[in-house]
Design a protein around this motif. Structure first.
Motif, PDB file in Angstrom:
ATOM      1  N   LEU A  14      -0.330  27.813  -9.409  1.00  0.00           N
ATOM      2  CA  LEU A  14      -0.105  27.786  -7.967  1.00  0.00           C
ATOM      3  C   LEU A  14      -0.826  26.608  -7.330  1.00  0.00           C
ATOM      4  O   LEU A  14      -0.273  25.907  -6.483  1.00  0.00           O
ATOM      5  CB  LEU A  14      -0.555  29.097  -7.328  1.00  0.00           C
ATOM      6  CG  LEU A  14      -0.411  29.176  -5.816  1.00  0.00           C
ATOM      7  CD1 LEU A  14       1.033  28.951  -5.372  1.00  0.00           C
ATOM      8  CD2 LEU A  14      -0.923  30.513  -5.306  1.00  0.00           C
ATOM      9  N   GLU A  15      -2.056  26.367  -7.746  1.00  0.00           N
ATOM     10  CA  GLU A  15      -2.831  25.264  -7.178  1.00  0.00           C
ATOM     11  C   GLU A  15      -2.115  23.933  -7.391  1.00  0.00           C
ATOM     12  O   GLU A  15      -2.036  23.104  -6.488  1.00  0.00           O
ATOM     13  CB  GLU A  15      -4.219  25.229  -7.813  1.00  0.00           C
ATOM     14  CG  GLU A  15      -5.135  24.221  -7.190  1.00  0.00           C
ATOM     15  CD  GLU A  15      -6.536  24.297  -7.768  1.00  0.00           C
ATOM     16  OE1 GLU A  15      -6.988  23.260  -8.295  1.00  0.00           O
ATOM     17  OE2 GLU A  15      -7.156  25.363  -7.691  1.00  0.00           O
ATOM     18  N   GLU A  16      -1.576  23.733  -8.580  1.00  0.00           N
ATOM     19  CA  GLU A  16      -0.836  22.501  -8.865  1.00  0.00           C
ATOM     20  C   GLU A  16       0.389  22.377  -7.960  1.00  0.00           C
ATOM     21  O   GLU A  16       0.668  21.304  -7.418  1.00  0.00           O
ATOM     22  CB  GLU A  16      -0.412  22.503 -10.339  1.00  0.00           C
ATOM     23  CG  GLU A  16       0.164  21.203 -10.816  1.00  0.00           C
ATOM     24  CD  GLU A  16       0.462  21.231 -12.306  1.00  0.00           C
ATOM     25  OE1 GLU A  16       1.531  20.722 -12.680  1.00  0.00           O
ATOM     26  OE2 GLU A  16      -0.356  21.754 -13.087  1.00  0.00           O
ATOM     27  N   LEU A  17       1.093  23.475  -7.763  1.00  0.00           N
ATOM     28  CA  LEU A  17       2.273  23.469  -6.886  1.00  0.00           C
ATOM     29  C   LEU A  17       1.887  23.167  -5.440  1.00  0.00           C
ATOM     30  O   LEU A  17       2.538  22.365  -4.765  1.00  0.00           O
ATOM     31  CB  LEU A  17       2.994  24.820  -6.953  1.00  0.00           C
ATOM     32  CG  LEU A  17       3.581  25.211  -8.311  1.00  0.00           C
ATOM     33  CD1 LEU A  17       4.099  26.639  -8.265  1.00  0.00           C
ATOM     34  CD2 LEU A  17       4.671  24.248  -8.714  1.00  0.00           C
ATOM     35  N   VAL A  18       0.826  23.805  -4.976  1.00  0.00           N
ATOM     36  CA  VAL A  18       0.377  23.599  -3.597  1.00  0.00           C
ATOM     37  C   VAL A  18      -0.097  22.158  -3.416  1.00  0.00           C
ATOM     38  O   VAL A  18       0.250  21.505  -2.417  1.00  0.00           O
ATOM     39  CB  VAL A  18      -0.731  24.604  -3.218  1.00  0.00           C
ATOM     40  CG1 VAL A  18      -1.364  24.249  -1.884  1.00  0.00           C
ATOM     41  CG2 VAL A  18      -0.172  26.019  -3.166  1.00  0.00           C
ATOM     42  N   ASN A  19      -0.868  21.640  -4.357  1.00  0.00           N
ATOM     43  CA  ASN A  19      -1.354  20.262  -4.250  1.00  0.00           C
ATOM     44  C   ASN A  19      -0.200  19.268  -4.172  1.00  0.00           C
ATOM     45  O   ASN A  19      -0.224  18.327  -3.371  1.00  0.00           O
ATOM     46  CB  ASN A  19      -2.275  19.912  -5.420  1.00  0.00           C
ATOM     47  CG  ASN A  19      -3.592  20.646  -5.365  1.00  0.00           C
ATOM     48  OD1 ASN A  19      -3.992  21.176  -4.341  1.00  0.00           O
ATOM     49  ND2 ASN A  19      -4.269  20.694  -6.499  1.00  0.00           N
ATOM     50  N   HIS A  20       0.804  19.465  -5.006  1.00  0.00           N
ATOM     51  CA  HIS A  20       1.957  18.567  -5.009  1.00  0.00           C
ATOM     52  C   HIS A  20       2.719  18.673  -3.680  1.00  0.00           C
ATOM     53  O   HIS A  20       3.092  17.655  -3.085  1.00  0.00           O
ATOM     54  CB  HIS A  20       2.869  18.883  -6.188  1.00  0.00           C
ATOM     55  CG  HIS A  20       4.026  17.954  -6.337  1.00  0.00           C
ATOM     56  ND1 HIS A  20       4.107  16.726  -5.745  1.00  0.00           N
ATOM     57  CD2 HIS A  20       5.175  18.067  -7.039  1.00  0.00           C
ATOM     58  CE1 HIS A  20       5.253  16.133  -6.065  1.00  0.00           C
ATOM     59  NE2 HIS A  20       5.912  16.933  -6.839  1.00  0.00           N
ATOM     60  N   LEU A 112      -1.505  32.515   0.194  1.00  0.00           N
ATOM     61  CA  LEU A 112      -0.305  32.299  -0.595  1.00  0.00           C
ATOM     62  C   LEU A 112      -0.541  33.049  -1.891  1.00  0.00           C
ATOM     63  O   LEU A 112      -1.526  32.784  -2.589  1.00  0.00           O
ATOM     64  CB  LEU A 112      -0.090  30.816  -0.896  1.00  0.00           C
ATOM     65  CG  LEU A 112       0.489  29.957   0.202  1.00  0.00           C
ATOM     66  CD1 LEU A 112       0.634  28.514  -0.274  1.00  0.00           C
ATOM     67  CD2 LEU A 112       1.817  30.487   0.698  1.00  0.00           C
ATOM     68  N   ILE A 113       0.324  33.993  -2.183  1.00  0.00           N
ATOM     69  CA  ILE A 113       0.156  34.809  -3.385  1.00  0.00           C
ATOM     70  C   ILE A 113       1.352  34.559  -4.300  1.00  0.00           C
ATOM     71  O   ILE A 113       2.497  34.809  -3.912  1.00  0.00           O
ATOM     72  CB  ILE A 113       0.036  36.306  -3.041  1.00  0.00           C
ATOM     73  CG1 ILE A 113      -1.134  36.519  -2.077  1.00  0.00           C
ATOM     74  CG2 ILE A 113      -0.133  37.126  -4.320  1.00  0.00           C
ATOM     75  CD1 ILE A 113      -1.217  37.917  -1.515  1.00  0.00           C
ATOM     76  N   TYR A 114       1.059  34.058  -5.486  1.00  0.00           N
ATOM     77  CA  TYR A 114       2.106  33.738  -6.452  1.00  0.00           C
ATOM     78  C   TYR A 114       2.162  34.837  -7.506  1.00  0.00           C
ATOM     79  O   TYR A 114       1.189  35.056  -8.235  1.00  0.00           O
ATOM     80  CB  TYR A 114       1.817  32.383  -7.090  1.00  0.00           C
ATOM     81  CG  TYR A 114       2.898  31.894  -8.020  1.00  0.00           C
ATOM     82  CD1 TYR A 114       4.207  31.729  -7.583  1.00  0.00           C
ATOM     83  CD2 TYR A 114       2.606  31.566  -9.339  1.00  0.00           C
ATOM     84  CE1 TYR A 114       5.197  31.260  -8.426  1.00  0.00           C
ATOM     85  CE2 TYR A 114       3.587  31.091 -10.192  1.00  0.00           C
ATOM     86  CZ  TYR A 114       4.879  30.943  -9.728  1.00  0.00           C
ATOM     87  OH  TYR A 114       5.861  30.476 -10.577  1.00  0.00           O
TER      88      TYR A 114
END
Length: 170
Positions: A14-20, A112-114
């Motif tokens: 999730l962190e990678e998705l949010v950062n991108h 944000l909950i993945y």
């Protein structure tokens, strides 16, 4: 303070998705959101891989991200869940207190909950978070279930795997 080890990698998808996504929003002038680093004190270091294998948090963290979206201050935390039941112990009291103070200052706080097994991401407002938080404090379940969530607050995601999994306006 808590310790950090391999469990510290939880939430990295999730962190990678949010950062991108945040980078795309920045490029398009839609938002400026920064990842808030959590300071750690390394205790054990693997010299062969040059990686920290054990560390202690220097202080309690607040939330994962802070910034502004078209003039509105926002703060949020990104959480991952591997099944349909999200345990509230994954949200820390100091995070609730910070988000509450942030809201009182006119900001917008959310989670944000993945749900990794469903590849579904949910936007949970601070108000909704407090509904479940207070329910637990009043003797209710110490979790909430996927089926309790409002279908209208799932974040649209692309159907195929892509590093930019969240839809970013063109």
């Amino acid at each position: 303070m808590g310790t950090w080890n391999l469990k510290g990698l939880r939430g990295s998808v999730l962190e990678e998705l949010v950062n991108h996504t945040n980078e795309k929003y920045k490029e398009q002038g839609l938002a400026l959101i920064q990842k808030i680093p959590t300071s750690i004190k390394p205790v054990r270091f693997d010299k062969t891989t040059r990686q920290i294998t054990l560390a202690y948090f220097d202080q309690k963290s607040t939330v994962d991200y802070m910034g502004a979206v078209q003039g509105y201050p926002v703060c949020f935390d990104a959480k991952e869940c591997g099944n349909d039941v999200f345990p509230l112990h994954n949200i820390h009291e100091h995070q609730i207190e910070f988000m509450e103070r942030f809201e009182k200052q006119g900001g917008i706080s959310f989670l944000l909950i993945y749900f990794t097994h469903r590849q579904a991401c949910y936007f949970m407002s601070f108000e909704e978070t407090m509904k479940y938080w207070n329910r637990q404090l009043n003797g209710g379940p110490k979790h909430f279930k996927f089926e309790e969530l409002d279908a209208g607050f799932f974040v649209p995601m692309k159907k195929r795997y892509d590093p930019a999994l969240f839809r970013v306006p063109e």
